[in-house]
Design an enzyme around this catalytic site. Structure first.
Site, PDB file in Angstrom:
ATOM      1  N   LYS A  20       0.203  -7.887   9.898  1.00 13.41           N
ATOM      2  CA  LYS A  20       1.437  -7.407   9.277  1.00 13.41           C
ATOM      3  C   LYS A  20       1.391  -5.882   9.262  1.00 13.41           C
ATOM      4  O   LYS A  20       0.307  -5.285   9.166  1.00 13.41           O
ATOM      5  CB  LYS A  20       1.514  -7.943   7.835  1.00 13.41           C
ATOM      6  CG  LYS A  20       2.668  -7.392   7.003  1.00 13.41           C
ATOM      7  CD  LYS A  20       4.029  -7.858   7.492  1.00 13.41           C
ATOM      8  CE  LYS A  20       5.179  -7.240   6.674  1.00 13.41           C
ATOM      9  NZ  LYS A  20       6.494  -7.593   7.240  1.00 13.41           N
ATOM     10  N   CYS A  24      11.260  -1.123  11.117  1.00 11.29           N
ATOM     11  CA  CYS A  24      11.526  -2.042   9.997  1.00 11.29           C
ATOM     12  C   CYS A  24      12.950  -1.826   9.506  1.00 11.29           C
ATOM     13  O   CYS A  24      13.314  -0.716   9.134  1.00 11.29           O
ATOM     14  CB  CYS A  24      10.557  -1.830   8.831  1.00 11.29           C
ATOM     15  SG  CYS A  24      11.024  -2.911   7.459  1.00 11.29           S
TER      16      CYS A  24
END
Ligand code: RRO
Length: 308
Positions: free
Chosen positions: A44, A127
């Site tokens: 992640k 993101c």
């Protein structure tokens, strides 16, 4: 069928791996990827400190794909720096994904993670889910400045995770910047940012954060992903290897990414939906498809998409 691949001089036992974000936050999830048929372990995206992420529900899967607004939940880089040496005992590359809310965050994470020598570092420029923090990948000069600073710190192969682009001029200026900076690989694409999924029965949005807006993934984004892989491959060729991501739910989808020019493929939504068994299924499906078509290796078909 040999499905191994090499990216930036690093050998991957198979060309299929998890996409950053999918089942790769905790130590248990990362070790499960190590034990699976995934060709790599991608973490992640990590920030300097632990993050809880956005309020739930923040992930929703439906027949055409998924929408998420996770909000960068992660353990923080000190925890991943501790875990990475263990992950490297699984005999496959470890890709550390780094992110941040500001350039200094990225540099701090890069410095600490470089010290534990992951096989590669993927810099997440895309993101879509942090309120007030636009995707850096949509600002080519901000991306260039950040990557040049990171290049001074990072001593392992360093790549970028890009957002989807929708205009030829954006492919061109981004490709030029990536060649100038000399990134070692590119992962194309992150989720299609700021989509909206509606539940017509309940007459409301399906995820809680940010008024229901979130990044789209899964089958519905495959044409956007393929367009980005193909456009960059036509501009850059093999100078910067491409990892294709987006809409892969079958071996045929993997094959399409490879035809467009991808050297490896990542899966997000399909991994969350099916669990780590998905790697074996897709490997089998791709192997059978290549065999049926008479291809002996990935390099026989990679990039060979025909145009009319
Ligand atoms: O955590 C997220 O909300 C997230 C990230 Br960092 C990303 O890069 N892509 C995405 O769809 N979600």
């Amino acid at each position: 069928m040999d499905l191994s691949t090499t990216i930036a001089g690093v050998r991957f036992p198979t060309c299929l791996m998890n996409a950053s974000g999918a089942l790769c936050v905790t130590k248990a999830e990362l070790e499960a990827l190590g034990q699976s048929r995934s060709g790599a372990i991608v973490t992640k995206s990590m920030t300097p400190a632990f993050r809880q992420g956005n309020p739930e529900p923040r992930y929703y899967s439906f027949p055409g794909g998924s929408i998420n607004s996770m909000g960068l939940p992660n353990l923080g880089y000190p925890a991943y720096a501790d875990i990475i040496p263990t992950l490297q005992t699984f005999g496959k590359p470890v890709i550390a994904s780094i992110a941040g809310l500001s350039p200094p965050d990225f540099l701090e994470a890069a410095r600490a993670i470089t010290a534990v020598s992951p096989d590669l570092i993927e810099v997440n420029l895309s993101c879509p889910n942090i309120a007030g923090k636009p995707q850096i990948g949509y600002d080519v000069e901000a991306s260039r400045a950040l990557l040049l600073e990171l290049k001074k710190i990072v001593t392992v192969p360093m790549g970028v995770k890009l957002p989807p682009y929708f205009d030829p001029v954006h492919y061109e200026i981004t490709a030029r910047m990536l060649l100038d900076v000399k990134v070692d690989f590119m992962t194309v694409i992150n989720s299609v940012g700021n989509g909206l999924v509606v539940d017509p029965e309940e007459e409301r949005v399906v995820i809680k954060p940010r008024y229901g807006f979130g990044g789209l993934g899964g089958a519905m984004i495959k044409p956007v992903a393929l367009a980005n892989v193909r456009a960059f491959w036509k501009l850059i060729g093999d100078s910067i290897p491409i990892i294709g991501t987006g809409g892969v739910v079958s071996g045929t989808d993997m094959f399409e990414h490879i035809l467009c020019g991808a050297k490896a493929v990542q899966i997000g939504t399909a991994l969350v939906d099916e669990g780590v068994g998905v790697f074996q299924r897709l490997e089998k499906e791709l192997g059978e498809l290549l065999q049926r078509k008479g291809y002996a290796s990935l390099s026989d078909c990679r990039g060979r998409l025909q145009e009319l």
